[in-house]
Motif scaffolding. Structure first.
Motif, PDB file in Angstrom:
ATOM      1  N   GLY A   2       0.808  -1.201   0.000  1.00 38.46           N
ATOM      2  CA  GLY A   2       0.000   0.000   0.000  1.00 38.46           C
ATOM      3  C   GLY A   2       0.847   1.258   0.000  1.00 38.46           C
ATOM      4  O   GLY A   2       2.053   1.226   0.213  1.00 38.46           O
ATOM      5  N   ARG A   3       0.187   2.379  -0.232  1.00 36.86           N
ATOM      6  CA  ARG A   3       0.891   3.662  -0.303  1.00 36.86           C
ATOM      7  C   ARG A   3       1.627   3.991   0.995  1.00 36.86           C
ATOM      8  O   ARG A   3       2.755   4.473   0.972  1.00 36.86           O
ATOM      9  N   GLN A   4       0.980   3.710   2.130  1.00 40.80           N
ATOM     10  CA  GLN A   4       1.613   4.012   3.413  1.00 40.80           C
ATOM     11  C   GLN A   4       2.894   3.190   3.587  1.00 40.80           C
ATOM     12  O   GLN A   4       3.922   3.709   4.026  1.00 40.80           O
ATOM     13  N   MET A   5       2.841   1.916   3.220  1.00 37.20           N
ATOM     14  CA  MET A   5       4.023   1.059   3.313  1.00 37.20           C
ATOM     15  C   MET A   5       5.125   1.567   2.390  1.00 37.20           C
ATOM     16  O   MET A   5       6.301   1.612   2.782  1.00 37.20           O
ATOM     17  N   THR A   6       4.761   1.981   1.201  1.00 42.73           N
ATOM     18  CA  THR A   6       5.738   2.498   0.241  1.00 42.73           C
ATOM     19  C   THR A   6       6.430   3.728   0.800  1.00 42.73           C
ATOM     20  O   THR A   6       7.654   3.861   0.711  1.00 42.73           O
ATOM     21  N   GLU A   7       5.678   4.630   1.395  1.00 39.57           N
ATOM     22  CA  GLU A   7       6.257   5.846   1.955  1.00 39.57           C
ATOM     23  C   GLU A   7       7.181   5.529   3.137  1.00 39.57           C
ATOM     24  O   GLU A   7       8.253   6.112   3.259  1.00 39.57           O
ATOM     25  N   MET A   8       6.779   4.618   3.994  1.00 45.03           N
ATOM     26  CA  MET A   8       7.627   4.242   5.124  1.00 45.03           C
ATOM     27  C   MET A   8       8.912   3.571   4.638  1.00 45.03           C
ATOM     28  O   MET A   8       9.987   3.793   5.195  1.00 45.03           O
TER      29      MET A   8
END
Length: 109
Positions: A2-8
């Motif tokens: 997901g986007r949140q995982m990608t950003e982290m």
């Protein structure tokens, strides 16, 4: 992923790659394959190669060109003393952050 995982992951991928290299020298495709085997399936090879260029420019790794049976020589990266210091600082920072996040998480339950 997901986007949140990608950003982290963007903020930690450098440390992850250096940790991989602390175990043994490796070339870009090996690192990408290991990451994918560990569940980071959305990581593009280009992302890893760009990161390797950055850590090389920061002088955190040593690079050796090794002949390849398939095509041009491979650049094999190994963590040097400066990279080991940088990785140690990454782990200290990681420990601090995870400790604080865990405290926040427990207080929220």
């Amino acid at each position: 992923m997901g986007r949140q995982m990608t950003e982290m992951l963007k903020g930690t991928l450098e440390g992850i790659v250096l940790a991989i290299l602390s175990r043994r020298p490796a070339y870009g495709y090996e690192i990408t394959a290991w990451l994918r085997d560990q569940g980071f399936s959305d990581i593009a090879e280009g992302t890893v190669y760009a990161l390797l260029v950055r850590v090389e420019q920061k002088r955190l790794v040593d690079v050796e060109k090794v002949p390849s049976e398939k095509g041009p020589p491979r650049k094999v990266y190994s963590l040097n003393a400066q990279g080991q210091e940088y990785l140690a600082e990454f782990w200290r920072t990681w420990g601090f952050l995870t400790e604080r996040l865990e405290q926040l998480h427990k207080r929220g339950e």
